[in-house]
Design a protein around this motif. Structure first.
Motif, PDB file in Angstrom:
ATOM      1  N   PRO A   1      -4.182  52.979 -16.540  1.00 32.16           N
ATOM      2  CA  PRO A   1      -3.065  53.403 -15.689  1.00 32.16           C
ATOM      3  C   PRO A   1      -3.171  52.798 -14.288  1.00 32.16           C
ATOM      4  O   PRO A   1      -4.263  52.706 -13.722  1.00 32.16           O
ATOM      5  CB  PRO A   1      -3.230  54.930 -15.642  1.00 32.16           C
ATOM      6  N   GLY A   2      -2.043  52.366 -13.755  1.00 31.97           N
ATOM      7  CA  GLY A   2      -2.046  51.749 -12.435  1.00 31.97           C
ATOM      8  C   GLY A   2      -2.254  50.251 -12.477  1.00 31.97           C
ATOM      9  O   GLY A   2      -2.322  49.599 -11.430  1.00 31.97           O
ATOM     10  N   LEU A   3      -2.335  49.687 -13.687  1.00 31.33           N
ATOM     11  CA  LEU A   3      -2.535  48.247 -13.848  1.00 31.33           C
ATOM     12  C   LEU A   3      -1.398  47.678 -14.698  1.00 31.33           C
ATOM     13  O   LEU A   3      -0.941  48.323 -15.639  1.00 31.33           O
ATOM     14  CB  LEU A   3      -3.878  47.992 -14.538  1.00 31.33           C
ATOM     15  N   VAL A   4      -0.920  46.477 -14.350  1.00 28.17           N
ATOM     16  CA  VAL A   4       0.142  45.848 -15.141  1.00 28.17           C
ATOM     17  C   VAL A   4      -0.241  44.416 -15.489  1.00 28.17           C
ATOM     18  O   VAL A   4      -0.975  43.757 -14.746  1.00 28.17           O
ATOM     19  CB  VAL A   4       1.499  45.839 -14.388  1.00 28.17           C
ATOM     20  N   ARG A   5       0.250  43.969 -16.631  1.00 29.12           N
ATOM     21  CA  ARG A   5       0.117  42.558 -16.998  1.00 29.12           C
ATOM     22  C   ARG A   5       1.361  41.816 -16.514  1.00 29.12           C
ATOM     23  O   ARG A   5       2.456  42.371 -16.482  1.00 29.12           O
ATOM     24  CB  ARG A   5      -0.024  42.395 -18.513  1.00 29.12           C
ATOM     25  N   VAL A   6       1.178  40.543 -16.196  1.00 28.38           N
ATOM     26  CA  VAL A   6       2.260  39.713 -15.662  1.00 28.38           C
ATOM     27  C   VAL A   6       2.327  38.420 -16.463  1.00 28.38           C
ATOM     28  O   VAL A   6       1.293  37.854 -16.834  1.00 28.38           O
ATOM     29  CB  VAL A   6       2.014  39.392 -14.166  1.00 28.38           C
ATOM     30  N   GLY A   7       3.549  37.959 -16.736  1.00 29.03           N
ATOM     31  CA  GLY A   7       3.699  36.695 -17.447  1.00 29.03           C
ATOM     32  C   GLY A   7       5.091  36.114 -17.267  1.00 29.03           C
ATOM     33  O   GLY A   7       5.886  36.600 -16.457  1.00 29.03           O
TER      34      GLY A   7
ATOM     35  N   VAL B   1      -8.131  35.668  -8.811  1.00 33.00           N
ATOM     36  CA  VAL B   1      -8.521  37.056  -8.543  1.00 33.00           C
ATOM     37  C   VAL B   1      -8.640  37.273  -7.033  1.00 33.00           C
ATOM     38  O   VAL B   1      -9.243  36.470  -6.316  1.00 33.00           O
ATOM     39  CB  VAL B   1      -9.862  37.382  -9.235  1.00 33.00           C
ATOM     40  N   GLY B   2      -8.043  38.361  -6.566  1.00 33.67           N
ATOM     41  CA  GLY B   2      -8.053  38.676  -5.140  1.00 33.67           C
ATOM     42  C   GLY B   2      -6.788  38.252  -4.419  1.00 33.67           C
ATOM     43  O   GLY B   2      -6.532  38.705  -3.294  1.00 33.67           O
ATOM     44  N   ALA B   3      -5.998  37.391  -5.048  1.00 33.28           N
ATOM     45  CA  ALA B   3      -4.751  36.938  -4.420  1.00 33.28           C
ATOM     46  C   ALA B   3      -3.737  38.085  -4.372  1.00 33.28           C
ATOM     47  O   ALA B   3      -3.735  38.974  -5.228  1.00 33.28           O
ATOM     48  CB  ALA B   3      -4.174  35.761  -5.194  1.00 33.28           C
TER      49      ALA B   3
ATOM     50  N   VAL C   1      -4.043  40.650  -7.481  1.00 36.54           N
ATOM     51  CA  VAL C   1      -4.490  40.125  -8.770  1.00 36.54           C
ATOM     52  C   VAL C   1      -5.949  40.529  -8.978  1.00 36.54           C
ATOM     53  O   VAL C   1      -6.814  40.215  -8.156  1.00 36.54           O
ATOM     54  CB  VAL C   1      -4.362  38.588  -8.819  1.00 36.54           C
ATOM     55  N   VAL C   2      -6.221  41.240 -10.068  1.00 33.61           N
ATOM     56  CA  VAL C   2      -7.593  41.690 -10.338  1.00 33.61           C
ATOM     57  C   VAL C   2      -8.195  41.000 -11.560  1.00 33.61           C
ATOM     58  O   VAL C   2      -9.396  41.121 -11.818  1.00 33.61           O
ATOM     59  CB  VAL C   2      -7.642  43.228 -10.529  1.00 33.61           C
ATOM     60  N   GLU C   3      -7.345  40.284 -12.307  1.00 29.40           N
ATOM     61  CA  GLU C   3      -7.857  39.568 -13.484  1.00 29.40           C
ATOM     62  C   GLU C   3      -6.872  38.476 -13.865  1.00 29.40           C
ATOM     63  O   GLU C   3      -5.658  38.634 -13.723  1.00 29.40           O
ATOM     64  CB  GLU C   3      -8.040  40.535 -14.658  1.00 29.40           C
TER      65      GLU C   3
ATOM     66  N   LYS D   1      -3.413  40.178 -14.405  1.00 27.06           N
ATOM     67  CA  LYS D   1      -3.384  41.636 -14.329  1.00 27.06           C
ATOM     68  C   LYS D   1      -3.364  41.993 -12.845  1.00 27.06           C
ATOM     69  O   LYS D   1      -4.146  41.444 -12.054  1.00 27.06           O
ATOM     70  CB  LYS D   1      -4.591  42.254 -15.031  1.00 27.06           C
ATOM     71  N   VAL D   2      -2.453  42.893 -12.503  1.00 23.33           N
ATOM     72  CA  VAL D   2      -2.193  43.193 -11.095  1.00 23.33           C
ATOM     73  C   VAL D   2      -2.190  44.699 -10.859  1.00 23.33           C
ATOM     74  O   VAL D   2      -1.695  45.469 -11.696  1.00 23.33           O
ATOM     75  CB  VAL D   2      -0.821  42.598 -10.673  1.00 23.33           C
ATOM     76  N   ILE D   3      -2.743  45.110  -9.717  1.00 26.79           N
ATOM     77  CA  ILE D   3      -2.600  46.496  -9.264  1.00 26.79           C
ATOM     78  C   ILE D   3      -1.386  46.534  -8.336  1.00 26.79           C
ATOM     79  O   ILE D   3      -1.431  45.984  -7.227  1.00 26.79           O
ATOM     80  CB  ILE D   3      -3.850  46.981  -8.508  1.00 26.79           C
TER      81      ILE D   3
END
Length: 236
Positions: A76-82, A102-104, A132-134, A165-167
């Motif tokens: 929860p609180g994390l989303v995938r982006v594409g 990661v970190g951006a 971006v966390v992953e 993967k983004v918070i």
């Protein structure tokens, strides 16, 4: 009496003419309406065929710049982006450039990565703001084998083809600017109609038999027309 006979004859002729015109008009309207219905049905069928060609899963939130997010059920609180199927089919064998690390920090509606093939490029807009966390290391490794050719994403753009993967910074607020479900399908129908209006014989070989666009149509469109398509469909 002679004049009366002439008037009667003329009146009968006028009635015949009026009757003929009425009959002709009725037949004309009938055949015109039949032709119109056939043309309308053909256009509708063509649009439906194109809409089906672009995959629009219901469990995805779409940005109108043709990127997407999907909340992570397990985190929860994390989303995938594409990137969505439309973007991949339009771009075809382009190469992924400037993928965030990661970190951006990415910002909704701002340029976050790009696709490129020679002089043609597409700036892709972030569908959500956040950190971006992953990154999809497995996908990037696969892309590296093909020179970052994004055709590898087309097989599963909403599954294994995720990029980040983004918070999110403010998910509830920014999700209001995204589309899902029936609304997303209606949006894609409108996109398809616009695409059909844009595609014409002057654009080159961008359609297969049956009216389906050639995957990677970008390579068959001249630079000026490509810039117009980018502004209209990718909002850049």
């Amino acid at each position: 009496m002679g004049n009366l006979a002439i008037y009667a004859t003329k009146g009968f002729e006028y009635l015949l003419i009026l009757g003929f015109l009425a009959l002709f008009t009725a037949f004309y309207l009938y055949f015109t309406s039949q032709r119109f219905e056939k043309v309308t049905a053909a256009i509708s069928s063509s649009v439906d065929q194109l809409v089906d060609w672009f995959r629009v899963p219901e469990n995805i939130l779409y940005h109108q710049g043709h990127t997407w997010i999907r909340p992570e059920k397990s985190s929860p609180g994390l989303v995938r982006v594409g990137m969505d199927d439309f973007a991949l089919k339009m771009a075809g064998p382009m190469r992924l450039r400037n993928n965030p690390t990661v970190g951006a920090i990415i910002r909704q509606g701002e340029k976050s990565w790009s696709l490129q093939d020679g002089e043609k490029s597409v700036d892709m807009l972030a569908p959500i703001s956040g950190e971006v966390v992953e990154v999809n290391i497995a996908l990037l490794a696969e892309l590296e084998k093909t020179g970052n050719n994004i055709e590898a994403l087309d097989a599963d753009p909403y599954g294994k083809g995720w990029l980040l993967k983004v918070i999110p910074e403010n998910f509830e607020r920014e999700r209001k600017g995204l589309l899902s479900g029936d609304l997303a399908k209606k949006w894609m129908e409108e996109v398809v109609k616009q695409l059909r209006q844009r595609i014409n014989p002057e654009l080159g070989a961008v359609m297969q038999d049956g009216g389906i666009p050639v995957a990677g149509m970008a390579k068959n469109i001249d630079a000026e027309e490509w810039d117009l398509l980018l502004r209209e469909f990718f909002l850049t």
